[in-house]
Design a protein around this motif. Structure first.
Motif, PDB file in Angstrom:
ATOM      1  N   SER A   3       9.644  -6.040  11.325  1.00 54.57           N
ATOM      2  CA  SER A   3      10.980  -5.656  10.850  1.00 54.57           C
ATOM      3  C   SER A   3      12.026  -6.699  11.215  1.00 54.57           C
ATOM      4  N   LYS A   4      11.769  -7.451  12.289  1.00 55.85           N
ATOM      5  CA  LYS A   4      12.703  -8.517  12.669  1.00 55.85           C
ATOM      6  C   LYS A   4      12.403  -9.794  11.896  1.00 55.85           C
ATOM      7  N   ARG A   5      11.135 -10.018  11.573  1.00 58.93           N
ATOM      8  CA  ARG A   5      10.775 -11.233  10.850  1.00 58.93           C
ATOM      9  C   ARG A   5      11.203 -11.158   9.396  1.00 58.93           C
ATOM     10  N   TYR A   6      11.077  -9.976   8.805  1.00 58.11           N
ATOM     11  CA  TYR A   6      11.448  -9.810   7.397  1.00 58.11           C
ATOM     12  C   TYR A   6      12.686  -8.910   7.313  1.00 58.11           C
ATOM     13  N   SER A   7      12.472  -7.595   7.232  1.00 57.32           N
ATOM     14  CA  SER A   7      13.597  -6.660   7.237  1.00 57.32           C
ATOM     15  C   SER A   7      13.044  -5.259   7.447  1.00 57.32           C
ATOM     16  N   PRO A   8      13.834  -4.337   8.035  1.00 63.23           N
ATOM     17  CA  PRO A   8      13.347  -2.963   8.193  1.00 63.23           C
ATOM     18  C   PRO A   8      13.028  -2.306   6.844  1.00 63.23           C
ATOM     19  N   LYS A   9      13.819  -2.628   5.819  1.00 66.11           N
ATOM     20  CA  LYS A   9      13.586  -2.043   4.508  1.00 66.11           C
ATOM     21  C   LYS A   9      12.244  -2.486   3.932  1.00 66.11           C
ATOM     22  N   ALA A  10      11.892  -3.777   4.084  1.00 64.38           N
ATOM     23  CA  ALA A  10      10.613  -4.275   3.577  1.00 64.38           C
ATOM     24  C   ALA A  10       9.450  -3.630   4.311  1.00 64.38           C
ATOM     25  N   LEU A  11       9.589  -3.410   5.623  1.00 64.29           N
ATOM     26  CA  LEU A  11       8.519  -2.779   6.392  1.00 64.29           C
ATOM     27  C   LEU A  11       8.342  -1.317   5.987  1.00 64.29           C
ATOM     28  N   ASP A  12       9.452  -0.632   5.809  1.00 63.84           N
ATOM     29  CA  ASP A  12       9.346   0.785   5.429  1.00 63.84           C
ATOM     30  C   ASP A  12       8.762   0.933   4.025  1.00 63.84           C
ATOM     31  N   ARG A  13       9.147   0.043   3.103  1.00 64.01           N
ATOM     32  CA  ARG A  13       8.611   0.084   1.744  1.00 64.01           C
ATOM     33  C   ARG A  13       7.108  -0.162   1.750  1.00 64.01           C
ATOM     34  N   SER A  14       6.640  -1.130   2.520  1.00 68.65           N
ATOM     35  CA  SER A  14       5.204  -1.403   2.615  1.00 68.65           C
ATOM     36  C   SER A  14       4.470  -0.219   3.243  1.00 68.65           C
ATOM     37  N   SER A  15       5.102   0.420   4.240  1.00 69.41           N
ATOM     38  CA  SER A  15       4.483   1.597   4.847  1.00 69.41           C
ATOM     39  C   SER A  15       4.339   2.733   3.827  1.00 69.41           C
ATOM     40  N   PRO A  64      11.375   6.445   7.743  1.00 67.05           N
ATOM     41  CA  PRO A  64      10.432   7.566   7.927  1.00 67.05           C
ATOM     42  C   PRO A  64       8.972   7.179   7.679  1.00 67.05           C
ATOM     43  N   PHE A  65       8.727   6.281   6.733  1.00 65.98           N
ATOM     44  CA  PHE A  65       7.340   5.909   6.440  1.00 65.98           C
ATOM     45  C   PHE A  65       6.763   5.024   7.553  1.00 65.98           C
ATOM     46  N   ALA A  66       7.582   4.121   8.082  1.00 68.24           N
ATOM     47  CA  ALA A  66       7.132   3.300   9.202  1.00 68.24           C
ATOM     48  C   ALA A  66       6.879   4.158  10.435  1.00 68.24           C
ATOM     49  N   GLU A  67       7.727   5.175  10.649  1.00 67.02           N
ATOM     50  CA  GLU A  67       7.527   6.075  11.772  1.00 67.02           C
ATOM     51  C   GLU A  67       6.203   6.824  11.650  1.00 67.02           C
ATOM     52  N   GLN A  68       5.872   7.235  10.435  1.00 67.23           N
ATOM     53  CA  GLN A  68       4.625   7.969  10.211  1.00 67.23           C
ATOM     54  C   GLN A  68       3.409   7.071  10.492  1.00 67.23           C
ATOM     55  N   ILE A  69       3.503   5.811  10.112  1.00 69.09           N
ATOM     56  CA  ILE A  69       2.403   4.869  10.383  1.00 69.09           C
ATOM     57  C   ILE A  69       2.222   4.680  11.892  1.00 69.09           C
ATOM     58  N   ILE A  70       3.319   4.443  12.618  1.00 70.26           N
ATOM     59  CA  ILE A  70       3.234   4.197  14.054  1.00 70.26           C
ATOM     60  C   ILE A  70       2.738   5.434  14.791  1.00 70.26           C
ATOM     61  N   LEU A 109       0.790   4.505   2.772  1.00 74.15           N
ATOM     62  CA  LEU A 109       0.566   5.952   2.875  1.00 74.15           C
ATOM     63  C   LEU A 109       0.197   6.567   1.532  1.00 74.15           C
ATOM     64  N   SER A 110       0.731   6.007   0.458  1.00 74.74           N
ATOM     65  CA  SER A 110       0.419   6.545  -0.865  1.00 74.74           C
ATOM     66  C   SER A 110      -1.043   6.341  -1.255  1.00 74.74           C
ATOM     67  N   LEU A 166       1.196  -7.257   2.500  1.00 73.23           N
ATOM     68  CA  LEU A 166       1.860  -6.398   1.512  1.00 73.23           C
ATOM     69  C   LEU A 166       3.357  -6.697   1.449  1.00 73.23           C
ATOM     70  N   ILE A 167       3.974  -6.945   2.615  1.00 74.45           N
ATOM     71  CA  ILE A 167       5.401  -7.295   2.623  1.00 74.45           C
ATOM     72  C   ILE A 167       5.627  -8.596   1.855  1.00 74.45           C
ATOM     73  N   LYS A 168       4.781  -9.586   2.080  1.00 75.73           N
ATOM     74  CA  LYS A 168       4.935 -10.869   1.379  1.00 75.73           C
ATOM     75  C   LYS A 168       4.750 -10.703  -0.123  1.00 75.73           C
ATOM     76  N   ASN A 169       3.781  -9.866  -0.549  1.00 66.60           N
ATOM     77  CA  ASN A 169       3.565  -9.642  -1.976  1.00 66.60           C
ATOM     78  C   ASN A 169       4.764  -8.968  -2.631  1.00 66.60           C
ATOM     79  N   ASN A 170       5.359  -8.002  -1.922  1.00 64.66           N
ATOM     80  CA  ASN A 170       6.542  -7.331  -2.461  1.00 64.66           C
ATOM     81  C   ASN A 170       7.708  -8.298  -2.600  1.00 64.66           C
ATOM     82  N   LEU A 171       7.850  -9.201  -1.614  1.00 62.70           N
ATOM     83  CA  LEU A 171       8.939 -10.177  -1.698  1.00 62.70           C
ATOM     84  C   LEU A 171       8.707 -11.141  -2.850  1.00 62.70           C
TER      85      LEU A 171
END
Length: 505
Positions: A442-454, A412-418, A458-459, A473-478
Motif C-alpha cells: 500500500s505504501k509502494r503503490y497505493s491503498p486503493k490499488a491494494l484494496d482493488r486487487s484484494s 475492507p477487502f484488504a482487511e478480509q485478506i489479512i 476474493l471474487s 495483480l496490482i501491476k496489471n491493473n495499473l
C-alpha cells in the motif's frame, strides 16, 4: 642458607669447567647460567687463578677428534642437516672411527661450538596434554597438480602427545580453520584417543582475541573441543617455548624427512599425506637415544590407556553468523527460514551452518536444530510447532493485531485478506511475514490499488494469496488503466482534405 654459613666449596671439576668456559670467551653471566651457580662464585674462582685471564687452561680433546674437520660439521648443520645425520654418514665412511658413539661426537662438537640454552624441563602426566602447531617454513613440501601441471605448495601441521612424544604430521593446503580442525581430528584418530587438554597458539582459526591471561577462543574451535571433550589451552602470545615440544619436533621431523620427501614426486594432496604417514610411522618407531626407547613403545606402555575415548560421530566443520529473529519466531538463513523458540525473539542469536544442519545458539546454548535446506531451495519454512506460542496468546500479541488494524485502514477487502491469513492459518504467526509484505504494497503503490486487487482475489475465491500474486495483480491493473486512453478529438481544419477527399476520387 643460614646467616654466617659459608657455601659449599666447589670441586676441581667445577673450577676447571669455569676456567674452560671463560677461555672460550663466555661472559661471567653465561658461565653462571650454564653451570647453575652465582656470578659471585664465578668471580671467586676466576680471581683465585691470577693467570686465568692471560693463560688459557688445557681443554680436553679426544684423540680421534683431530680427524674431523669441525668447520665442515658446523657448515653442514647451519644449512639444515642434523648433527646425528652427519655423524651417521661420517662413521659410515671412516672404518677406524666406527666405535665413536654419537654422545662422544656431540661432546667434541660442543667443545668447539658451545651453545648452552637455558630451558626449564617440563614433565607431563600421560594423556594429560597434546600440543598443536604449524611449521613456520617448509620449502619443498607440495605436489604437482596432475591436471594443470602446476606446483602446489603445502603447509606442515603437527601434533604431539607430551608424555610419550608420539608425533603426527599432516600436509594441508592452508592454515585456515577447516584445514586445522580436520588435521586435529586426524591426529586424535591416529592417537586412538583424545588428550585432556590441547595446547595451541593464537592463530585466528583458534583464538578470536589474543590475551596473556584471558584469550577469547574462536566459537567454532570451542565447539570442536566440546565435541571431543578436550579443554582448549591458548598459549601466551609470542611465547613459543610455552609449547616447545611441538616447536622442536616439527623442526626435527622436517629436517629428518625433508630429503626423503623431495626425492619423490606427488600428484595430489592425498598421495603426499600417505607418504608422510609412512614417514611418521618410521619416525615414531625410531629409538630415541636420550630415553633408550621409541616414541611408539613409550606410548603403548604408558599413555595409550590414559587417553579419553573418541566420540562416536566425526566432527562436521561449520560456519557462524549472527541473525535477528522475526516476530514470527523464524530467522532467515540464506533464502530460507528456520524457527526458534518464541522466548528468544528479543535478542540476536548465533547460527552455526554445517553441510547438513542448521544449529541456532543463544549464549552458547543450542536452542534449535534443523535439517539444512537444499542449496537451490528458496522461501522454504522449517518450523517446529513447539517453538511457537499458544494460539490464543499469539492472537493477543501486538504484531498480528497491528497487521489487522493496518489492513482495516487500507480497505475492507484488504482487511478480509489479512484476517484470513492470520486467523485461518494453522497458527497466527505462520503467514505473518506474508501479511506484512502485502500491507507494505500500500505504501509502494497505493491503498486503493491494494484494496482493488484484494477484491479481485476474493471474487475468484483466493483468500490466502501469495505476495507475488498480489503485487502482479496490482501491476496489471495499473497497466490496464494506462491503456484506456481518451481519444483525441481534432478540430476542423480547412487545410486538411480528410478521408472524404480520397474517397471521392
Amino acid at each position: 642458607m643460614v646467616k654466617g654459613q659459608k657455601g659449599k666449596t666447589k670441586g676441581p671439576r667445577m673450577i676447571s669447567e669455569i676456567q674452560r668456559l671463560k677461555a672460550m670467551g663466555l661472559s661471567k653471566r653465561m658461565i653462571a647460567k650454564s653451570l647453575g651457580c652465582s656470578r659471585n662464585t664465578v668471580d671467586k674462582y676466576l680471581s683465585a687463578s691470577p693467570d686465568a685471564d692471560s693463560e688459557s687452561p688445557k681443554v680436553y680433546r679426544a684423540a680421534w677428534s683431530d680427524q674431523v674437520k669441525w668447520i665442515d660439521v658446523e657448515s653442514a648443520t647451519s644449512r639444515g642437516m642434523t648433527l646425528s645425520e652427519f655423524w651417521e654418514r661420517f662413521i659410515s665412511l671412516r672404518e677406524e672411527l666406527k666405535d665413536v658413539s654419537y654422545l662422544a661426537f656431540w661432546r667434541e662438537y660442543r667443545r668447539r661450538f658451545p651453545n648452552i640454552p637455558i630451558e626449564l624441563h617440563k614433565t607431563h602426566p600421560p594423556g594429560e596434554r597434546c600440543e598443536i602447531d604449524y611449521k613456520g617454513d617448509s620449502p619443498g613440501l607440495g605436489f604437482i597438480d596432475r591436471y594443470t601441471r602446476e606446483y602446489v605448495p603445502c603447509r606442515l601441521f603437527g601434533s604431539i602427545l607430551c608424555f610419550s612424544q608420539l608425533f603426527f604430521p599432516r600436509a594441508t593446503l592452508t592454515e585456515k580453520q577447516d584445514d586445522l580442525l580436520k588435521s586435529i581430528s586426524e591426529a586424535y584418530k591416529y592417537f586412538g584417543g583424545v588428550p585432556v587438554t590441547s595446547a595451541f597458539d593464537n592463530a585466528k582459526a583458534a583464538v578470536s582475541r589474543a590475551h596473556r591471561y584471558d584469550p577469547d577462543i574462536n566459537k567454532e574451535f570451542a565447539h570442536f573441543c566440546e565435541h571431543y571433550g578436550t579443554a582448549p589451552l591458548a598459549m601466551r602470545p609470542r611465547k613459543p617455548k610455552d609449547k616447545n615440544l611441538i616447536e622442536n619436533n616439527l623442526g626435527v621431523f622436517w629436517r629428518w624427512a625433508r630429503q626423503r620427501i623431495q626425492e619423490k614426486t606427488f600428484h595430489s594432496l592425498a598421495d603426499l599425506n600417505d607418504f608422510i604417514y609412512e614417514l611418521a610411522e618410521d619416525f615414531n618407531n625410531r629409538t630415541q637415544r636420550k630415553y633408550g626407547t621409541s616414541r611408539r613403545q613409550k606410548f603403548i606402555e604408558g599413555e595409550q590407556d590414559k587417553l579419553l575415548e573418541l566420540p562416536s560421530a566425526p566432527y562436521s566443520v561449520g560456519n557462524w553468523k549472527t541473525a535477528k529473529p522475526h516476530p514470527d519466531c523464524h530467522v532467515q538463513i540464506g533464502k530460507n527460514f528456520y524457527s526458534i523458540p518464541h522466548q528468544h525473539r528479543d535478542r540476536l542469536v548465533d547460527v552455526r551452518i554445517t553441510g547438513a544442519l542448521i544449529e541456532i545458539y543463544r549464549d552458547l546454548d543450542c536452542i534449535a536444530r534443523h535439517i539444512k535446506a537444499h542449496d537451490n531451495a528458496v522461501g522454504q519454512y522449517f518450523t517446529n510447532e513447539n517453538h511457537l506460542p499458544d494460539f490464543h496468546k499469539a492472537m493477543r500479541e501486538a504484531t498480528p493485531q497491528q497487521s489487522i488494524d493496518q489492513a482495516s485502514e487500507v480497505g475492507p477487502f484488504a482487511e478480509q485478506i489479512i484476517k484470513s491469513l492470520i486467523e485461518d492459518a494453522r497458527h497466527p504467526l505462520m503467514y505473518l511475514r506474508r501479511a506484512q509484505g502485502i500491507l507494505r504494497l500500500s505504501k509502494r503503490y497505493s491503498p486503493k490499488a491494494l484494496d482493488r486487487s484484494s477484491e479481485i482475489l476474493l471474487s475468484i475465491g483466493t483468500k490466502n494469496p501469495k505476495l507475488s500474486d498480489v503485487e502482479a495483480l496490482i501491476k496489471n491493473n495499473l497497466d490496464s488503466e494506462k491503456t484506456n486512453v481518451i481519444p483525441i478529438k481534432r478540430q476542423s481544419n480547412p487545410f486538411l482534405r480528410g478521408q472524404e477527399h480520397w474517397g471521392n476520387q
